[in-house]
Design an enzyme around this catalytic site. Structure first.
Site, PDB file in Angstrom:
ATOM      1  N   ASP A  14      -1.762  -5.773 -16.168  1.00 46.80           N
ATOM      2  CA  ASP A  14      -1.604  -7.009 -15.376  1.00 46.80           C
ATOM      3  C   ASP A  14      -2.156  -8.271 -16.049  1.00 46.80           C
ATOM      4  O   ASP A  14      -2.876  -9.058 -15.412  1.00 46.80           O
ATOM      5  CB  ASP A  14      -2.268  -6.836 -14.006  1.00 46.80           C
ATOM      6  CG  ASP A  14      -1.646  -5.722 -13.187  1.00 46.80           C
ATOM      7  OD1 ASP A  14      -0.786  -4.998 -13.702  1.00 46.80           O
ATOM      8  OD2 ASP A  14      -2.035  -5.562 -12.017  1.00 46.80           O
ATOM      9  N   ASP A  56       1.987  -6.663 -11.680  1.00 48.19           N
ATOM     10  CA  ASP A  56       2.291  -6.841 -10.270  1.00 48.19           C
ATOM     11  C   ASP A  56       3.635  -7.559 -10.219  1.00 48.19           C
ATOM     12  O   ASP A  56       3.850  -8.534 -10.947  1.00 48.19           O
ATOM     13  CB  ASP A  56       1.227  -7.722  -9.584  1.00 48.19           C
ATOM     14  CG  ASP A  56       0.036  -6.934  -9.062  1.00 48.19           C
ATOM     15  OD1 ASP A  56       0.050  -5.694  -9.167  1.00 48.19           O
ATOM     16  OD2 ASP A  56      -0.894  -7.560  -8.550  1.00 48.19           O
ATOM     17  N   HIS A  58       5.459  -8.548  -7.076  1.00 49.81           N
ATOM     18  CA  HIS A  58       5.470  -8.514  -5.614  1.00 49.81           C
ATOM     19  C   HIS A  58       6.682  -9.218  -5.005  1.00 49.81           C
ATOM     20  O   HIS A  58       7.109 -10.258  -5.502  1.00 49.81           O
ATOM     21  CB  HIS A  58       4.226  -9.233  -5.070  1.00 49.81           C
ATOM     22  CG  HIS A  58       2.927  -8.564  -5.380  1.00 49.81           C
ATOM     23  ND1 HIS A  58       2.702  -7.223  -5.192  1.00 49.81           N
ATOM     24  CD2 HIS A  58       1.757  -9.068  -5.845  1.00 49.81           C
ATOM     25  CE1 HIS A  58       1.457  -6.936  -5.523  1.00 49.81           C
ATOM     26  NE2 HIS A  58       0.859  -8.036  -5.939  1.00 49.81           N
ATOM     27  N   SER A  64      -0.207  -7.244   0.754  1.00 46.94           N
ATOM     28  CA  SER A  64      -1.541  -7.615   0.269  1.00 46.94           C
ATOM     29  C   SER A  64      -1.822  -9.110   0.433  1.00 46.94           C
ATOM     30  O   SER A  64      -2.941  -9.555   0.203  1.00 46.94           O
ATOM     31  CB  SER A  64      -1.695  -7.230  -1.209  1.00 46.94           C
ATOM     32  OG  SER A  64      -0.949  -8.098  -2.042  1.00 46.94           O
ATOM     33  N   HIS A  75       0.446 -13.926  -4.849  1.00 47.00           N
ATOM     34  CA  HIS A  75       0.316 -13.956  -6.309  1.00 47.00           C
ATOM     35  C   HIS A  75       1.348 -13.036  -6.938  1.00 47.00           C
ATOM     36  O   HIS A  75       1.822 -12.111  -6.295  1.00 47.00           O
ATOM     37  CB  HIS A  75      -1.101 -13.525  -6.738  1.00 47.00           C
ATOM     38  CG  HIS A  75      -1.426 -12.119  -6.367  1.00 47.00           C
ATOM     39  ND1 HIS A  75      -1.844 -11.761  -5.102  1.00 47.00           N
ATOM     40  CD2 HIS A  75      -1.369 -10.963  -7.077  1.00 47.00           C
ATOM     41  CE1 HIS A  75      -2.046 -10.453  -5.051  1.00 47.00           C
ATOM     42  NE2 HIS A  75      -1.747  -9.943  -6.228  1.00 47.00           N
ATOM     43  N   LYS A 100       4.884  -2.781 -10.669  1.00 47.14           N
ATOM     44  CA  LYS A 100       4.274  -2.057  -9.548  1.00 47.14           C
ATOM     45  C   LYS A 100       4.134  -2.973  -8.339  1.00 47.14           C
ATOM     46  O   LYS A 100       4.293  -4.191  -8.451  1.00 47.14           O
ATOM     47  CB  LYS A 100       2.921  -1.481  -9.959  1.00 47.14           C
ATOM     48  CG  LYS A 100       1.889  -2.514 -10.358  1.00 47.14           C
ATOM     49  CD  LYS A 100       0.647  -1.842 -10.930  1.00 47.14           C
ATOM     50  CE  LYS A 100      -0.393  -2.831 -11.377  1.00 47.14           C
ATOM     51  NZ  LYS A 100      -0.964  -3.648 -10.328  1.00 47.14           N
ATOM     52  N   GLU A 107       0.830  -1.283  -0.911  1.00 44.57           N
ATOM     53  CA  GLU A 107      -0.058  -1.793  -1.953  1.00 44.57           C
ATOM     54  C   GLU A 107      -0.061  -0.793  -3.106  1.00 44.57           C
ATOM     55  O   GLU A 107       0.125   0.406  -2.900  1.00 44.57           O
ATOM     56  CB  GLU A 107      -1.478  -1.969  -1.392  1.00 44.57           C
ATOM     57  CG  GLU A 107      -2.471  -2.543  -2.375  1.00 44.57           C
ATOM     58  CD  GLU A 107      -2.019  -3.830  -3.058  1.00 44.57           C
ATOM     59  OE1 GLU A 107      -1.163  -3.772  -3.969  1.00 44.57           O
ATOM     60  OE2 GLU A 107      -2.543  -4.890  -2.692  1.00 44.57           O
ATOM     61  N   ALA A 135      -7.557  -6.499 -13.136  1.00 43.32           N
ATOM     62  CA  ALA A 135      -8.974  -6.825 -13.133  1.00 43.32           C
ATOM     63  C   ALA A 135      -9.757  -5.509 -13.084  1.00 43.32           C
ATOM     64  O   ALA A 135      -9.321  -4.535 -12.480  1.00 43.32           O
ATOM     65  CB  ALA A 135      -9.334  -7.685 -11.918  1.00 43.32           C
TER      66      ALA A 135
END
Length: 192
Positions: A14, A56, A58, A64, A75, A100, A107, A135
């Protein structure tokens, strides 16, 4: 020293604009992982070893997100600038991108959750994973835990990760958990 072998793969977790300074969910110092990851990418590319980049990806109404009752600001919405990889990240030719958290109601912090990452790695005969990115206390943590559960040896690139620390001490708890589960901690200087 650790020698890289044909059964090794690099996993970049990520490294996206929204997690860098100025992004919608900036990780403190998130941009600092990019030059270090580029050095790892060079080492893997020099030996023609596979590199995977999770992201990510999304939908705009992802569970989330705060407007849907989740903990995070919107985000990494698929197709936006925020979801793009950091422009300074030197992704090699043939990088394998794994998207993902693509379903609104689900999530997925781990690069293995709801993706074909495990199958891709197994098909290529990969046994050891070298994991860095963003992270530490969320997507790196969960990707490492799932990798270990799936039977891979995991080397955590501790010079190429940064944490959100949404709660004080999250980073240390994540590191302790990954070490407890069997991840090996290394830096670039440990590679032969």
């Amino acid at each position: 020293m650790i020698e890289l072998h044909a059964t090794d793969a690099l996993i970049l977790v990520d490294v996206q604009n929204d997690f860098l300074p100025g992004g919608a969910l900036a990780v403190p110092g998130g941009d600092q992982v990019v030059p270090v990851l580029n050095a790892y990418i060079e080492r893997f590319a020099a030996k023609a070893l596979p590199v995977f980049a999770t992201r990510d990806w999304h939908p705009p109404n992802h569970c989330s997100f705060r407007p849907q009752g989740g903990p995070w600001p919107p985000h990494c919405i698929a197709g936006t600038w925020g979801a793009e990889f950091a422009p300074e990240l030197k992704l090699p030719e043939g990088v394998q991108i794994v998207s993902k958290a693509t379903e609104p109601e689900r999530e997925a912090y781990s690069g293995f959750d709801g993706t074909d990452l495990k199958d891709l790695l197994k098909q290529q005969g990969i046994k050891r994973l070298f994991v860095g990115g963003l992270a530490t206390d969320y997507c790196v943590l969960n990707t490492v835990k799932d990798a270990l559960k799936s039977g891979f040896a995991v080397f955590l690139l501790i010079d190429a990760i940064r944490a959100v620390n949404a709660h004080p001490g999250d980073e240390q708890r994540a590191l302790d958990e990954m070490r407890r589960q069997g991840a090996h901690f290394i830096t670039l200087s440990d590679l032969a």
